[in-house]
Every structure is written in structure tokens, then in C-alpha cells.
Design a protein around this motif. Structure first.
Motif, PDB file in Angstrom:
ATOM      1  N   ILE A  46       0.875  -1.174   0.000  1.00  0.00           N
ATOM      2  CA  ILE A  46       0.000   0.000   0.000  1.00  0.00           C
ATOM      3  C   ILE A  46       0.912   1.223   0.000  1.00  0.00           C
ATOM      4  CG2 ILE A  46      -1.847   1.267   1.145  1.00  0.00           C
ATOM      5  CD1 ILE A  46      -2.631  -1.347   2.558  1.00  0.00           C
ATOM      6  N   CYS A  47       0.695   2.105  -0.983  1.00  0.00           N
ATOM      7  CA  CYS A  47       1.522   3.303  -1.150  1.00  0.00           C
ATOM      8  C   CYS A  47       0.691   4.536  -0.839  1.00  0.00           C
ATOM      9  CB  CYS A  47       2.036   3.387  -2.584  1.00  0.00           C
ATOM     10  SG  CYS A  47       2.851   1.883  -3.133  1.00  0.00           S
ATOM     11  N   PHE A  48       1.124   5.304   0.143  1.00  0.00           N
ATOM     12  CA  PHE A  48       0.474   6.554   0.494  1.00  0.00           C
ATOM     13  C   PHE A  48       1.327   7.683  -0.073  1.00  0.00           C
ATOM     14  CE2 PHE A  48      -1.074   3.613   3.663  1.00  0.00           C
ATOM     15  CZ  PHE A  48      -2.413   3.967   3.792  1.00  0.00           C
ATOM     16  N   ASP A  49       0.817   8.371  -1.069  1.00  0.00           N
ATOM     17  CA  ASP A  49       1.516   9.506  -1.672  1.00  0.00           C
ATOM     18  C   ASP A  49       1.029  10.759  -0.955  1.00  0.00           C
ATOM     19  OD1 ASP A  49       2.497  11.613  -3.220  1.00  0.00           O
ATOM     20  OD2 ASP A  49       2.250  10.503  -5.098  1.00  0.00           O
ATOM     21  N   LEU A  50       1.876  11.330  -0.132  1.00  0.00           N
ATOM     22  CA  LEU A  50       1.512  12.511   0.656  1.00  0.00           C
ATOM     23  C   LEU A  50       1.690  13.798  -0.144  1.00  0.00           C
ATOM     24  CD1 LEU A  50       3.127  11.443   4.042  1.00  0.00           C
ATOM     25  CD2 LEU A  50       0.722  11.298   3.385  1.00  0.00           C
ATOM     26  N   LYS A  51       2.538  13.769  -1.161  1.00  0.00           N
ATOM     27  CA  LYS A  51       2.761  14.962  -1.986  1.00  0.00           C
ATOM     28  C   LYS A  51       1.573  15.192  -2.923  1.00  0.00           C
ATOM     29  CE  LYS A  51       5.763  17.013  -5.425  1.00  0.00           C
ATOM     30  NZ  LYS A  51       6.493  16.660  -6.624  1.00  0.00           N
ATOM     31  N   ASN A  52       1.176  14.171  -3.641  1.00  0.00           N
ATOM     32  CA  ASN A  52       0.030  14.230  -4.560  1.00  0.00           C
ATOM     33  C   ASN A  52      -0.997  13.252  -4.003  1.00  0.00           C
ATOM     34  OD1 ASN A  52       1.651  15.685  -6.595  1.00  0.00           O
ATOM     35  ND2 ASN A  52       2.718  13.734  -6.749  1.00  0.00           N
ATOM     36  N   PRO A  53      -1.794  13.671  -3.033  1.00  0.00           N
ATOM     37  CA  PRO A  53      -2.600  12.726  -2.258  1.00  0.00           C
ATOM     38  C   PRO A  53      -3.245  11.607  -3.081  1.00  0.00           C
ATOM     39  CG  PRO A  53      -2.931  14.919  -1.428  1.00  0.00           C
ATOM     40  CD  PRO A  53      -2.090  15.061  -2.673  1.00  0.00           C
ATOM     41  N   ALA A  54      -2.760  10.401  -2.795  1.00  0.00           N
ATOM     42  CA  ALA A  54      -3.261   9.201  -3.466  1.00  0.00           C
ATOM     43  C   ALA A  54      -2.898   7.995  -2.611  1.00  0.00           C
ATOM     44  CB  ALA A  54      -2.643   9.065  -4.854  1.00  0.00           C
ATOM     45  N   LYS A  94      -3.271  12.549  11.732  1.00  0.00           N
ATOM     46  CA  LYS A  94      -4.038  13.524  12.515  1.00  0.00           C
ATOM     47  C   LYS A  94      -3.435  13.685  13.912  1.00  0.00           C
ATOM     48  CE  LYS A  94      -8.729  14.708  13.936  1.00  0.00           C
ATOM     49  NZ  LYS A  94     -10.142  14.283  13.954  1.00  0.00           N
ATOM     50  N   ALA A  95      -3.113  12.581  14.554  1.00  0.00           N
ATOM     51  CA  ALA A  95      -2.519  12.620  15.893  1.00  0.00           C
ATOM     52  C   ALA A  95      -1.169  13.324  15.900  1.00  0.00           C
ATOM     53  CB  ALA A  95      -2.387  11.207  16.449  1.00  0.00           C
ATOM     54  N   MET A  96      -0.446  13.239  14.764  1.00  0.00           N
ATOM     55  CA  MET A  96       0.874  13.873  14.643  1.00  0.00           C
ATOM     56  C   MET A  96       0.780  15.310  14.125  1.00  0.00           C
ATOM     57  SD  MET A  96       3.324  11.854  15.607  1.00  0.00           S
ATOM     58  CE  MET A  96       2.321  11.324  16.964  1.00  0.00           C
ATOM     59  N   HIS A  97      -0.428  15.815  14.000  1.00  0.00           N
ATOM     60  CA  HIS A  97      -0.665  17.187  13.515  1.00  0.00           C
ATOM     61  C   HIS A  97      -0.111  17.412  12.115  1.00  0.00           C
ATOM     62  CE1 HIS A  97      -2.054  17.973  17.543  1.00  0.00           C
ATOM     63  NE2 HIS A  97      -0.912  17.494  18.010  1.00  0.00           N
ATOM     64  N   ASN A  98      -0.194  16.370  11.297  1.00  0.00           N
ATOM     65  CA  ASN A  98       0.204  16.474   9.899  1.00  0.00           C
ATOM     66  C   ASN A  98      -1.058  16.833   9.110  1.00  0.00           C
ATOM     67  OD1 ASN A  98       0.762  15.883   7.146  1.00  0.00           O
ATOM     68  ND2 ASN A  98       2.424  14.523   7.762  1.00  0.00           N
ATOM     69  N   ALA A  99      -1.069  18.026   8.519  1.00  0.00           N
ATOM     70  CA  ALA A  99      -2.259  18.532   7.829  1.00  0.00           C
ATOM     71  C   ALA A  99      -2.709  17.645   6.666  1.00  0.00           C
ATOM     72  CB  ALA A  99      -2.002  19.957   7.334  1.00  0.00           C
ATOM     73  N   LYS A 100      -1.844  16.774   6.183  1.00  0.00           N
ATOM     74  CA  LYS A 100      -2.201  15.896   5.061  1.00  0.00           C
ATOM     75  C   LYS A 100      -3.305  14.903   5.428  1.00  0.00           C
ATOM     76  CE  LYS A 100       0.517  17.266   1.765  1.00  0.00           C
ATOM     77  NZ  LYS A 100       0.032  17.684   0.459  1.00  0.00           N
ATOM     78  N   TRP A 101      -3.595  14.742   6.715  1.00  0.00           N
ATOM     79  CA  TRP A 101      -4.614  13.778   7.122  1.00  0.00           C
ATOM     80  C   TRP A 101      -5.963  14.100   6.493  1.00  0.00           C
ATOM     81  CZ3 TRP A 101      -9.245  14.386   9.665  1.00  0.00           C
ATOM     82  CH2 TRP A 101      -9.468  15.591  10.316  1.00  0.00           C
ATOM     83  N   MET A 104      -5.853  12.946   2.821  1.00  0.00           N
ATOM     84  CA  MET A 104      -5.749  11.490   2.722  1.00  0.00           C
ATOM     85  C   MET A 104      -7.047  10.799   3.147  1.00  0.00           C
ATOM     86  SD  MET A 104      -2.867  11.116   1.335  1.00  0.00           S
ATOM     87  CE  MET A 104      -2.680   9.363   1.341  1.00  0.00           C
ATOM     88  N   LYS A 105      -7.780  11.431   4.043  1.00  0.00           N
ATOM     89  CA  LYS A 105      -9.047  10.843   4.497  1.00  0.00           C
ATOM     90  C   LYS A 105     -10.052  10.717   3.351  1.00  0.00           C
ATOM     91  CE  LYS A 105     -12.603  11.141   7.982  1.00  0.00           C
ATOM     92  NZ  LYS A 105     -13.066  11.741   9.206  1.00  0.00           N
ATOM     93  N   THR A 106     -10.002  11.649   2.405  1.00  0.00           N
ATOM     94  CA  THR A 106     -10.985  11.656   1.314  1.00  0.00           C
ATOM     95  C   THR A 106     -10.547  10.831   0.101  1.00  0.00           C
ATOM     96  OG1 THR A 106     -10.070  13.656   0.304  1.00  0.00           O
ATOM     97  CG2 THR A 106     -11.768  13.959   1.992  1.00  0.00           C
TER      98      THR A 106
END
Length: 188
Positions: A46-54, A94-101, A104-106
Motif C-alpha cells: 500500500i503506497c500513500f503519496d503525501l505529496k500528490n494525495p493518493a 491527525k494525531a501527529m498534527h500532519n495537515a495531510k490527514w 488522505m481521508k478523502t
């Protein structure tokens, strides 16, 4: 195990993985996070792309033969594994206060379709996962390649064999291997 306990396991694991690194556990410096999954004797990524949310699922097994599901459910215990991992990864961000959450949730996970997926080879999934982790850069890359030939070409088996040897040597000779010196001594 409840959600708080699962979150604690994830936080502890990430902290341990980053020990000795300059990177912080909030993952803000990361573009991509790769999570290998072992489920029912099968490995996939499973790949979580945090730069280009995917969220991309990379499985060597062709979709017509794969059992890796993408079914969501309000009840955590009824979610397929990919959605459980997404749920907990988003909770961790979210717990780490990373705004990407929020982004990524959507995002809906997608299975990548690749020319080298297999219909007959279900035993080399671990080798495929290691190669996929080496070659994956980010989501949305058209014609992503990691060097595998198609299963029909009859060259894929030779590639798998060479990669198995390469990975075994790296594991055996790694400084993290507690038996490394013994291995080196026995092979000298």
C-alpha cells in the motif's frame, strides 16, 4: 484491540523505524510512505503519496485472481485490510498534527494495473513487493515500470530468481543481521 491501542502500536513502530534518522515521526518531510502487507500468506504493497494525495495498492496478482479487497465499512472490523490501514494511517497523521490527514481521508484507494501482473505465480509475491518498494516513486506516474517482464514472456521467472538471490545476499550480509559474521565466516 481498540483504536487507541492500534494507534499506539503504529506510533511506536514508526518511532522505532525512524530511530537514528533526522526525520520526525510526524512524516511531514515524507513524500511517500510504503506499507508492505502480509495477509493470508500473500504480500502486497500500500503506497500513500503525501505529496500528490493518493493511495495505490500494488499487487503482483492480476485483478481477476486477487483477493485484495477495497470494501469499506463504518465498522472497523468489517473493513478490508487496505481500508483498515488507510483508517489508521489517517488517524496517525491527525494525531501527529500532519495537515495531510484531511486530504488522505478523502482519497479512495486504487489498485494499480501493471503489465507484469501474474495469473499463475502466487508464490513470489514477497519478491515482487521488495522490487515494487525499490522502484516506486510517486502516484500518477504513467507507464510506471520496475523492470519486470510479463508473465507470458517466460523471462519473468529468471528475473525473480535473480532478485531472490540479490535480496537474500543483502539480508544475510546486512549489519542488522545478528548472524552476519557467522554467515561471512562460513562462506569464506
Amino acid at each position: 484491540m481498540d483504536e487507541a491501542e492500534r494507534l499506539d502500536v503504529i506510533a511506536t513502530s514508526i518511532k522505532e523505524l525512524l530511530k537514528g534518522s533526522k526525520d520526525k515521526p510526524n512524516l511531514k518531510a515524507f513524500r511517500v510512505v510504503l506499507i508492505p502487507i502480509a495477509e493470508n500468506g500473500h504480500y502486497y504493497l500500500i503506497c500513500f503519496d503525501l505529496k500528490n494525495p493518493a493511495i495505490e495498492v500494488i499487487d503482483n496478482i492480476h485483478e481477476t485472481k486477487s483477493f485484495v479487497g477495497l470494501q469499506d465499512n463504518d465498522d472497523y472490523n468489517k473493513k478490508d485490510t487496505v481500508l483498515k490501514v488507510k483508517h489508521m494511517f489517517v488517524a496517525y497523521l491527525k494525531a501527529m498534527h500532519n495537515a495531510k490527514w484531511k486530504e488522505m481521508k478523502t482519497v479512495e484507494p486504487k489498485k494499480l494495473k501493471m503489465t507484469w501482473q501474474t495469473k499463475k505465480n502466487s508464490i513470489d509475491c514477497g519478491v515482487f513487493v521488495m522490487r515494487h518498494m525499490e522502484a516506486y516513486k510517486e502516484s500518477g506516474v504513467k507507464n510506471w515500470e520496475c523492470g519486470f517482464k510479463t508473465e507470458k514472456s517466460n523471462k519473468q521467472d529468471a528475473q525473480i530468481s535473480l532478485l531472490r538471490q540479490k535480496y537474500a545476499a543483502k539480508i544475510l550480509l546486512s549489519k542488522a543481521n545478528l548472524h552476519r559474521d557467522s554467515v561471512i565466516q562460513k562462506t569464506s
